[in-house]
Design a protein around this motif. Structure first.
Motif, PDB file in Angstrom:
ATOM      1  N   GLY A  30     -18.289   1.059  -9.001  1.00 60.07           N
ATOM      2  CA  GLY A  30     -17.227   0.461  -9.863  1.00 60.07           C
ATOM      3  C   GLY A  30     -16.158   1.053 -10.237  1.00 60.07           C
ATOM      4  N   THR A  31     -15.939   2.083 -11.121  1.00 57.07           N
ATOM      5  CA  THR A  31     -14.735   2.511 -11.699  1.00 57.07           C
ATOM      6  C   THR A  31     -14.503   3.775 -11.144  1.00 57.07           C
ATOM      7  OG1 THR A  31     -16.104   3.720 -13.649  1.00 57.07           O
ATOM      8  CG2 THR A  31     -14.998   1.770 -14.194  1.00 57.07           C
ATOM      9  N   ALA A  32     -15.140   4.309 -10.307  1.00 52.80           N
ATOM     10  CA  ALA A  32     -14.871   5.693  -9.590  1.00 52.80           C
ATOM     11  C   ALA A  32     -15.465   5.887  -8.224  1.00 52.80           C
ATOM     12  CB  ALA A  32     -15.564   7.055 -10.510  1.00 52.80           C
ATOM     13  N   ALA A  33     -15.119   6.668  -7.396  1.00 52.98           N
ATOM     14  CA  ALA A  33     -15.660   6.888  -6.212  1.00 52.98           C
ATOM     15  C   ALA A  33     -15.887   8.346  -5.908  1.00 52.98           C
ATOM     16  CB  ALA A  33     -14.560   6.274  -5.317  1.00 52.98           C
ATOM     17  N   ALA A  34     -16.531   8.538  -4.787  1.00 55.92           N
ATOM     18  CA  ALA A  34     -16.598   9.845  -3.999  1.00 55.92           C
ATOM     19  C   ALA A  34     -16.410   9.950  -2.423  1.00 55.92           C
ATOM     20  CB  ALA A  34     -17.888  10.516  -4.543  1.00 55.92           C
ATOM     21  N   LEU A  35     -15.819  10.928  -2.001  1.00 56.43           N
ATOM     22  CA  LEU A  35     -15.892  11.304  -0.517  1.00 56.43           C
ATOM     23  C   LEU A  35     -17.231  11.979  -0.058  1.00 56.43           C
ATOM     24  CD1 LEU A  35     -12.228  11.898  -0.034  1.00 56.43           C
ATOM     25  CD2 LEU A  35     -13.381   9.950   1.036  1.00 56.43           C
ATOM     26  N   VAL A  36     -17.523  12.046   0.846  1.00 54.64           N
ATOM     27  CA  VAL A  36     -18.692  12.677   1.570  1.00 54.64           C
ATOM     28  C   VAL A  36     -18.117  13.549   2.853  1.00 54.64           C
ATOM     29  CG1 VAL A  36     -20.929  12.957   2.697  1.00 54.64           C
ATOM     30  CG2 VAL A  36     -20.465  11.334   0.667  1.00 54.64           C
ATOM     31  N   ASP A  37     -17.710  14.600   2.674  1.00 56.11           N
ATOM     32  CA  ASP A  37     -17.178  15.629   3.621  1.00 56.11           C
ATOM     33  C   ASP A  37     -15.499  15.085   3.923  1.00 56.11           C
ATOM     34  OD1 ASP A  37     -19.168  17.346   3.889  1.00 56.11           O
ATOM     35  OD2 ASP A  37     -20.056  16.243   5.931  1.00 56.11           O
ATOM     36  N   ALA A  38     -14.900  15.840   4.410  1.00 56.13           N
ATOM     37  CA  ALA A  38     -13.425  15.884   4.716  1.00 56.13           C
ATOM     38  C   ALA A  38     -12.860  16.019   6.047  1.00 56.13           C
ATOM     39  CB  ALA A  38     -12.723  16.898   3.744  1.00 56.13           C
ATOM     40  N   GLY A  39     -13.811  16.125   7.292  1.00 53.22           N
ATOM     41  CA  GLY A  39     -12.981  16.549   8.409  1.00 53.22           C
ATOM     42  C   GLY A  39     -12.362  17.840   8.766  1.00 53.22           C
ATOM     43  N   THR A  40     -11.857  18.102   9.780  1.00 46.41           N
ATOM     44  CA  THR A  40     -10.874  19.199   9.883  1.00 46.41           C
ATOM     45  C   THR A  40      -9.595  19.380   8.974  1.00 46.41           C
ATOM     46  OG1 THR A  40      -9.731  18.195  11.708  1.00 46.41           O
ATOM     47  CG2 THR A  40     -11.882  19.138  12.249  1.00 46.41           C
ATOM     48  N   GLY A  41      -9.219  18.166   8.534  1.00 45.78           N
ATOM     49  CA  GLY A  41      -7.762  18.273   8.107  1.00 45.78           C
ATOM     50  C   GLY A  41      -6.667  17.594   8.941  1.00 45.78           C
ATOM     51  N   HIS A  42      -7.074  17.726  10.186  1.00 44.66           N
ATOM     52  CA  HIS A  42      -5.976  17.330  11.375  1.00 44.66           C
ATOM     53  C   HIS A  42      -5.728  15.801  11.387  1.00 44.66           C
ATOM     54  CE1 HIS A  42      -5.942  21.353  12.659  1.00 44.66           C
ATOM     55  NE2 HIS A  42      -7.260  21.190  13.231  1.00 44.66           N
ATOM     56  N   GLY A  43      -6.667  15.140  10.840  1.00 49.05           N
ATOM     57  CA  GLY A  43      -6.343  13.729  10.725  1.00 49.05           C
ATOM     58  C   GLY A  43      -5.997  13.156   9.360  1.00 49.05           C
ATOM     59  N   HIS A  44      -5.511  14.153   8.427  1.00 51.85           N
ATOM     60  CA  HIS A  44      -5.328  13.826   7.023  1.00 51.85           C
ATOM     61  C   HIS A  44      -4.527  12.612   6.862  1.00 51.85           C
ATOM     62  CE1 HIS A  44      -5.095  15.062   2.720  1.00 51.85           C
ATOM     63  NE2 HIS A  44      -3.622  14.704   2.942  1.00 51.85           N
ATOM     64  N   ASP A  45      -3.507  12.260   7.255  1.00 50.64           N
ATOM     65  CA  ASP A  45      -2.645  11.484   7.192  1.00 50.64           C
ATOM     66  C   ASP A  45      -3.379  10.031   7.216  1.00 50.64           C
ATOM     67  OD1 ASP A  45      -0.933  12.992   6.053  1.00 50.64           O
ATOM     68  OD2 ASP A  45       0.620  12.788   7.926  1.00 50.64           O
ATOM     69  N   GLN A  46      -4.124   9.827   8.440  1.00 55.83           N
ATOM     70  CA  GLN A  46      -4.710   8.584   8.993  1.00 55.83           C
ATOM     71  C   GLN A  46      -5.823   8.461   7.692  1.00 55.83           C
ATOM     72  OE1 GLN A  46      -4.012   6.464  11.336  1.00 55.83           O
ATOM     73  NE2 GLN A  46      -5.633   5.189  10.153  1.00 55.83           N
ATOM     74  N   MET A  47      -6.702   9.743   7.393  1.00 52.59           N
ATOM     75  CA  MET A  47      -7.737   9.402   6.246  1.00 52.59           C
ATOM     76  C   MET A  47      -7.010   8.797   4.961  1.00 52.59           C
ATOM     77  SD  MET A  47      -9.833  12.331   4.508  1.00 52.59           S
ATOM     78  CE  MET A  47      -8.709  12.987   3.261  1.00 52.59           C
ATOM     79  N   LEU A  48      -6.044   9.293   4.624  1.00 51.06           N
ATOM     80  CA  LEU A  48      -5.201   8.718   3.501  1.00 51.06           C
ATOM     81  C   LEU A  48      -5.022   7.110   3.618  1.00 51.06           C
ATOM     82  CD1 LEU A  48      -2.618  11.423   2.260  1.00 51.06           C
ATOM     83  CD2 LEU A  48      -5.240  11.131   1.595  1.00 51.06           C
ATOM     84  N   THR A  49      -4.595   6.903   4.759  1.00 49.23           N
ATOM     85  CA  THR A  49      -4.350   5.373   5.034  1.00 49.23           C
ATOM     86  C   THR A  49      -5.540   4.716   5.023  1.00 49.23           C
ATOM     87  OG1 THR A  49      -2.401   6.045   6.503  1.00 49.23           O
ATOM     88  CG2 THR A  49      -3.378   4.013   6.890  1.00 49.23           C
ATOM     89  N   ASN A  50      -6.712   5.044   5.663  1.00 52.14           N
ATOM     90  CA  ASN A  50      -8.061   4.447   5.669  1.00 52.14           C
ATOM     91  C   ASN A  50      -8.333   4.396   4.240  1.00 52.14           C
ATOM     92  OD1 ASN A  50      -7.830   4.511   8.267  1.00 52.14           O
ATOM     93  ND2 ASN A  50      -9.190   6.010   8.780  1.00 52.14           N
ATOM     94  N   ILE A  51      -8.478   5.384   3.539  1.00 54.35           N
ATOM     95  CA  ILE A  51      -8.895   5.477   2.116  1.00 54.35           C
ATOM     96  C   ILE A  51      -8.161   4.211   1.220  1.00 54.35           C
ATOM     97  CG2 ILE A  51      -9.262   6.527  -0.127  1.00 54.35           C
ATOM     98  CD1 ILE A  51      -9.720   9.073   1.582  1.00 54.35           C
ATOM     99  N   ALA A  52      -6.885   3.975   1.588  1.00 50.18           N
ATOM    100  CA  ALA A  52      -5.950   3.256   0.948  1.00 50.18           C
ATOM    101  C   ALA A  52      -6.481   1.917   1.063  1.00 50.18           C
ATOM    102  CB  ALA A  52      -4.412   3.482   1.268  1.00 50.18           C
ATOM    103  N   ARG A  53      -6.691   1.412   2.366  1.00 54.15           N
ATOM    104  CA  ARG A  53      -7.076   0.278   2.635  1.00 54.15           C
ATOM    105  C   ARG A  53      -8.787  -0.128   1.974  1.00 54.15           C
ATOM    106  NH1 ARG A  53      -6.440   1.205   8.774  1.00 54.15           N
ATOM    107  NH2 ARG A  53      -4.140   0.982   9.225  1.00 54.15           N
ATOM    108  N   CYS A  54      -9.204   0.612   1.483  1.00 57.42           N
ATOM    109  CA  CYS A  54     -10.528   0.526   0.830  1.00 57.42           C
ATOM    110  C   CYS A  54     -10.613   0.408  -0.686  1.00 57.42           C
ATOM    111  CB  CYS A  54     -11.775   1.472   1.502  1.00 57.42           C
ATOM    112  SG  CYS A  54     -11.797   1.726   3.113  1.00 57.42           S
ATOM    113  N   LEU A  55      -9.814   1.383  -1.113  1.00 56.82           N
ATOM    114  CA  LEU A  55      -9.917   1.731  -2.360  1.00 56.82           C
ATOM    115  C   LEU A  55      -8.413   1.471  -3.275  1.00 56.82           C
ATOM    116  CD1 LEU A  55     -12.372   3.081  -4.139  1.00 56.82           C
ATOM    117  CD2 LEU A  55     -11.196   5.169  -3.889  1.00 56.82           C
ATOM    118  N   PRO A  56      -8.569   0.718  -4.394  1.00 57.13           N
ATOM    119  CA  PRO A  56      -7.383   0.464  -5.120  1.00 57.13           C
ATOM    120  C   PRO A  56      -6.982   1.995  -5.885  1.00 57.13           C
ATOM    121  CG  PRO A  56      -9.092  -1.070  -5.642  1.00 57.13           C
ATOM    122  CD  PRO A  56      -9.668  -0.236  -4.849  1.00 57.13           C
ATOM    123  N   ALA A  57      -5.684   2.005  -5.956  1.00 55.64           N
ATOM    124  CA  ALA A  57      -5.255   3.255  -6.110  1.00 55.64           C
ATOM    125  C   ALA A  57      -5.619   3.739  -7.583  1.00 55.64           C
ATOM    126  CB  ALA A  57      -3.561   3.242  -6.166  1.00 55.64           C
TER     127      ALA A  57
END
Ligand SMILES: [Zn+2]
Ligand SMILES: [Zn+2]
Length: 221
Positions: A30-57
């Motif tokens: 509902g009103t909040a979300a959580a991430l499970v793990d964060a990868g190496t960080g090398h794909g950070h920008d793509q992760m942000l893009t992917n999250i933005a596709r799923c979760l309203p800002a």
């Protein structure tokens, strides 16, 4: 980005963000979300893009739930914490290696990387801890073996038991402070959870109790 169920996505991993990344999952209550793990960080920008596709800002990510200290799961944690102002959760026994930036035990050195010291907001020190998130909750269970402070997280979505169990497959290695006896006991504990859906860090997604049990049993002695 891969939709798994309503309000549950894979937003990172070797095919989604960077070849060295373990899976990154996003869950919304509902009103909040959580991430499970964060990868190496090398794909950070793509992760942000992917999250933005799923979760309203406007929906905050309250927690980054780390399953254990290894670099392929935690290298991206500091950047995620900065961007989302989320609280980093990890078991106290693995927190020690992240806070000091231990590149050996976090396996960063295996990837030719250095683990920068990572601030931890919530250190788990119980067998089980319930973390309320938005309209739901996630339960953290200490799951030692692969690392001393490995954790699995479980929750329910539409009556299905979902388990985030990263590195259920191991490996068991002395440099990682692994413990085979604890690992075997943890596998039995995972089997008892009777999950409908198991989300693994490197082996993908197991759907249905039969497939989940078969995967877990394949590592049991
Ligand atoms: Zn690992
Ligand atoms: Zn891993």
């Amino acid at each position: 980005m891969k939709m798994i169920l309503d309000n549950l996505w894979q937003v990172g991993g070797d095919e989604l963000t960077h070849p060295a990344d373990a899976a990154i999952y996003l869950i919304r209550f509902g009103t909040a979300a959580a991430l499970v793990d964060a990868g190496t960080g090398h794909g950070h920008d793509q992760m942000l893009t992917n999250i933005a596709r799923c979760l309203p800002a406007e929906v905050p990510i309250d927690y980054l739930l780390l399953t254990h200290c290894h670099f392929d799961h935690t290298g991206g944690a500091a950047a995620a914490r900065r961007i989302f102002s989320c609280r980093i959760v990890v078991h106290a026994l693995d927190a020690a290696y992240l806070e000091t930036g231990d590149s050996q035990v976090t396996a960063a050195a295996w990837y030719g990387e250095r683990m920068a010291p990572l601030p931890i907001d919530l250190k788990l020190d119980q067998e089980e801890t319930v973390l309320p998130i938005g309209s739901g909750a996630v339960t953290a269970v200490h799951w030692p073996g692969h690392s001393p402070g490995s954790v699995i997280y479980h929750t329910e979505i539409s009556g299905q038991r979902i388990v985030f169990g990263q590195d259920v497959h191991g490996p068991i290695h002395p440099a990682l402070r692994s413990n085979e006896k604890q690992y075997q006991a943890s596998l039995a504990k995972l089997l008892d959870l009777d999950a409908d859906l198991l989300l693994e860090g490197h082996f993908g997604i197991y759907r249905g109790k039969t497939a989940v049990q078969k995967f877990i049993r394949s590592f049991m002695r």
